[in-house]
Design a protein around this motif. Structure first.
Motif, PDB file in Angstrom:
ATOM      1  N   UNK A 116       0.491  -1.165  -0.098  1.00  0.00           N
ATOM      2  CA  UNK A 116       0.606   0.298   0.144  1.00  0.00           C
ATOM      3  C   UNK A 116       1.044   1.283  -0.294  1.00  0.00           C
ATOM      4  N   UNK A 117      -0.016   2.324  -0.499  1.00  0.00           N
ATOM      5  CA  UNK A 117       1.481   3.038  -0.536  1.00  0.00           C
ATOM      6  C   UNK A 117       0.257   4.682   0.333  1.00  0.00           C
ATOM      7  N   UNK A 125       1.837 -10.296  -6.756  1.00  0.00           N
ATOM      8  CA  UNK A 125       1.401  -9.651  -5.412  1.00  0.00           C
ATOM      9  C   UNK A 125       0.327  -7.975  -5.283  1.00  0.00           C
ATOM     10  N   UNK A 126      -0.340  -8.509  -4.847  1.00  0.00           N
ATOM     11  CA  UNK A 126      -1.605  -7.070  -4.906  1.00  0.00           C
ATOM     12  C   UNK A 126      -0.838  -6.060  -4.508  1.00  0.00           C
ATOM     13  N   UNK A 127      -1.857  -4.792  -4.959  1.00  0.00           N
ATOM     14  CA  UNK A 127      -0.807  -3.704  -5.042  1.00  0.00           C
ATOM     15  C   UNK A 127      -2.495  -3.008  -4.727  1.00  0.00           C
ATOM     16  N   UNK A 128      -3.104  -1.902  -3.659  1.00  0.00           N
ATOM     17  CA  UNK A 128      -3.491  -1.308  -3.401  1.00  0.00           C
ATOM     18  C   UNK A 128      -3.300   0.121  -3.675  1.00  0.00           C
ATOM     19  N   UNK A 129      -4.546   1.249  -4.113  1.00  0.00           N
ATOM     20  CA  UNK A 129      -4.658   1.883  -4.133  1.00  0.00           C
ATOM     21  C   UNK A 129      -3.234   3.142  -3.756  1.00  0.00           C
ATOM     22  N   UNK A 130      -3.761   2.689  -2.218  1.00  0.00           N
ATOM     23  CA  UNK A 130      -3.619   4.397  -1.369  1.00  0.00           C
ATOM     24  C   UNK A 130      -4.142   5.254  -1.482  1.00  0.00           C
ATOM     25  N   UNK A 131      -3.464   6.003  -1.021  1.00  0.00           N
ATOM     26  CA  UNK A 131      -4.574   7.424  -0.681  1.00  0.00           C
ATOM     27  C   UNK A 131      -3.275   8.622  -0.327  1.00  0.00           C
ATOM     28  N   UNK A 132      -3.867   9.590   0.348  1.00  0.00           N
ATOM     29  CA  UNK A 132      -2.938  11.040   0.586  1.00  0.00           C
ATOM     30  C   UNK A 132      -1.465  10.379   1.722  1.00  0.00           C
ATOM     31  N   UNK A 133      -0.604  10.940   2.250  1.00  0.00           N
ATOM     32  CA  UNK A 133       0.129  10.823   3.029  1.00  0.00           C
ATOM     33  C   UNK A 133      -0.896  10.863   4.778  1.00  0.00           C
ATOM     34  N   UNK A 167       0.168   0.075   5.288  1.00  0.00           N
ATOM     35  CA  UNK A 167       0.506  -1.418   5.478  1.00  0.00           C
ATOM     36  C   UNK A 167      -0.699  -1.765   5.852  1.00  0.00           C
ATOM     37  N   UNK A 168      -1.311  -1.019   6.089  1.00  0.00           N
ATOM     38  CA  UNK A 168      -2.766  -1.258   6.883  1.00  0.00           C
ATOM     39  C   UNK A 168      -3.504  -1.275   5.602  1.00  0.00           C
ATOM     40  N   UNK A 169      -4.041  -0.699   5.059  1.00  0.00           N
ATOM     41  CA  UNK A 169      -4.972  -0.158   3.134  1.00  0.00           C
ATOM     42  C   UNK A 169      -4.762  -1.319   2.936  1.00  0.00           C
ATOM     43  N   UNK A 170      -3.067  -1.904   2.198  1.00  0.00           N
ATOM     44  CA  UNK A 170      -2.376  -3.074   1.933  1.00  0.00           C
ATOM     45  C   UNK A 170      -3.187  -4.107   2.300  1.00  0.00           C
TER      46      UNK A 170
END
Length: 504
Positions: free
Chosen positions: A77-78, A235-243, A441-444
């Motif tokens: 996640x990012x 490996x799955x990659x989630x979109x993530x969000x602003x910092x 990481x939690x979003x991932x």
């Protein structure tokens, strides 16, 4: 082996990657700094390739620290600096340096949007302020007007997480937090681009990345990215969000009774809300839980001002320079001998939203010492944060609202104390500070099915080891008087600042 979650944090001045197990324990951390370019006064940009190289370096370092291999990662996640516009070609290659939130080059485009829509109607529609940089639409419009070759070639006008997840998967998406601060979404219709609004301001909604949830999977690690990063294909990659969103998730914020105060290059306050705040001094964006919002009070240069002082006045940098500045500031009395510092080195956001605002020392005398100036800079940053706290009905000044302070500057005990005294309220400082990487990481984990709900993921991040910084009553009273004077500085200096900006 249980799930191994990678949280990528792409910030203004560097990249961090944290490796976590499913219980939120940090197993390894890597980091790498990068530079923001200022090719002209008021410009702030960064080459996205620096982010990618920082990710590769930091992932490798995190794996070495954990004694694990990148191929062991279960999901990524990012969390990224935002808003930030990155024009990409069809293969995801950057066509121009990313234009950052603090960039001021698009003043002409702000004026053009005012003529096309009207400021009041536009701000009412987007739920935020029309300013350069922080309203990403102005940066996209600048590329259209000033870089027509880039405009023609761009397949996607994306954001920092669009670039990162696109490099990993070959698919280009944005999350609702990016859309929320873009100036290209109707706040009454979140989750989709406003084709009508984009048409009115001369932008092409068809070249904006599709919006998906911050914990939704963009795609799987593929091709060259897998080989380059050492990650397992698929490996799955989630979109993530602003910092700020990632830090709020990683700080355990679920409800409006908990604020995450993020100290860094810019200081931000983040408060979960059930609906957007009508107080336009704050920014509104979507939170990671569907249907919820995050109210953000955002300064522009609080941490930057400290770095500037260390560099220009002490000829130093980094932790050594900050320690020297802290020793100087400690030797000065609270109030810095009647010296105030306005930390508007890149304009200011909350509460004035003026890209042409300028910094100033006010109250210099022949007796002013370097120690006074050092302390005034630390106090000025705290006064700027107080102004953000005074917005949204002053809920953050209410002791019933818990304020958790995170970020690198929380390691500075003097500055923590100054902030508590200036704010006149307790501040909780968790022992665990890697909230940005943890939130990513939690979003991932949420997207990969490790957690069954947003609440389950956020509860893992709730801090258990917390140190409370209490305000000193005498110093708090002194700072309350100085805060009243500080609050008048912007109005007093604004006309001169704008005049100087026009002459530059």
């Amino acid at each position: 082996m249980s799930a191994l979650l990678a949280g990528i944090d792409v910030g203004t001045s560097g990249v961090k990657v944290g490796l976590f197990d499913a219980d939120g324990r940090l197993l390894g951390l890597g980091r790498r700094r990068h530079a923001v370019s200022h090719p002209r006064p008021g410009w702030a940009e960064c080459d996205p390739e620096l982010w990618w190289r920082g990710i590769l370096h930091s992932l490798n370092a995190a794996c070495q620290a954990a004694g694990l291999a990148a191929r062991d990662v279960s999901a990524l996640g990012v969390g990224v600096l935002f808003p930030c516009v990155a024009p990409l070609d069809a293969d995801g290659r950057p066509l121009h340096p990313a234009i950052l939130y603090s960039d001021q080059r698009s003043l002409a485009q702000v004026a053009a949007i005012e003529r096309a829509v009207g400021r009041h109607e536009y701000e009412h529609t987007i739920g935020n302020r029309l300013v350069p940089g922080t309203c990403a639409a102005t940066s996209v419009a600048w590329l259209r007007d000033e870089r027509p070759a880039v405009w023609r070639r761009a397949a996607t006008f994306g954001f920092a997480n669009t670039f990162v997840t696109g490099r990993l998967t070959g698919r280009f998406r944005a999350d609702p937090s990016m859309a929320g601060l873009s100036g290209m979404m109707d706040i009454r219709q979140p989750g989709r681009w406003s084709e009508e609004l984009c048409e009115r301001i001369g932008l092409d909604a068809g070249r904006l990345p599709p919006i998906i949830g911050s914990s939704e999977v963009v795609g799987e690690v593929a091709g060259a990215a897998a080989e380059e990063a050492g990650l397992s294909p698929g490996t799955p990659v989630v979109c993530g969000a602003g910092d700020v969103i990632a830090c709020a998730v990683g700080g355990g914020a679920r409800r409006p009774d908990t604020c995450i105060y993020i100290a860094g290059s810019t200081d931000c306050t983040a408060l979960p809300m059930t609906e957007p705040t009508p107080d336009r001094r704050w920014a509104n964006t979507a939170y990671a839980a569907p249907g919820t919002w995050l109210g953000i009070g955002a300064t522009t240069s609080t941490g930057v001002a400290v770095e500037w002082f260390v560099r220009e006045f002490l000829g130093d940098a980094g932790e050594q320079g900050l320690q020297r500045m802290t020793r100087l500031a400690t030797s000065a009395d609270p109030g810095a001998g009647g010296l105030l510092f306005l930390p508007y080195l890149q304009g200011e956001r909350t509460p004035v939203w003026d890209p042409q605002a300028r910094g100033a020392f006010v109250g210099l005398t022949a007796g002013t010492s370097l120690a006074d100036m050092a302390r005034a800079v630390l106090e000025g940053a705290a006064f700027a944060v107080r102004q953000a706290f005074e917005c949204a009905g002053g809920v953050l000044l209410d002791p019933a609202t818990e304020v958790r302070m995170v970020g690198g500057p929380t390691q500075n005990a003097l500055w923590n104390g100054i902030k508590a005294d200036v704010l006149g309220r307790p501040l909780d400082v968790p022992a665990f500070q890697e909230t940005g990487t943890l939130g990513a990481a939690l979003l991932a984990g949420l997207g990969a099915g490790v957690y069954s709900s947003f609440g389950d993921a956020v509860d893992i991040a709730r801090p258990t080891d917390v140190r409370t910084v209490e305000p000193d009553p005498a110093r708090a009273a002194r700072y309350a008087e100085l805060s009243a004077a500080y609050a008048r500085l912007y109005a007093a200096t604004c006309p001169i600042a704008h005049m100087l900006g026009d002459l530059a």
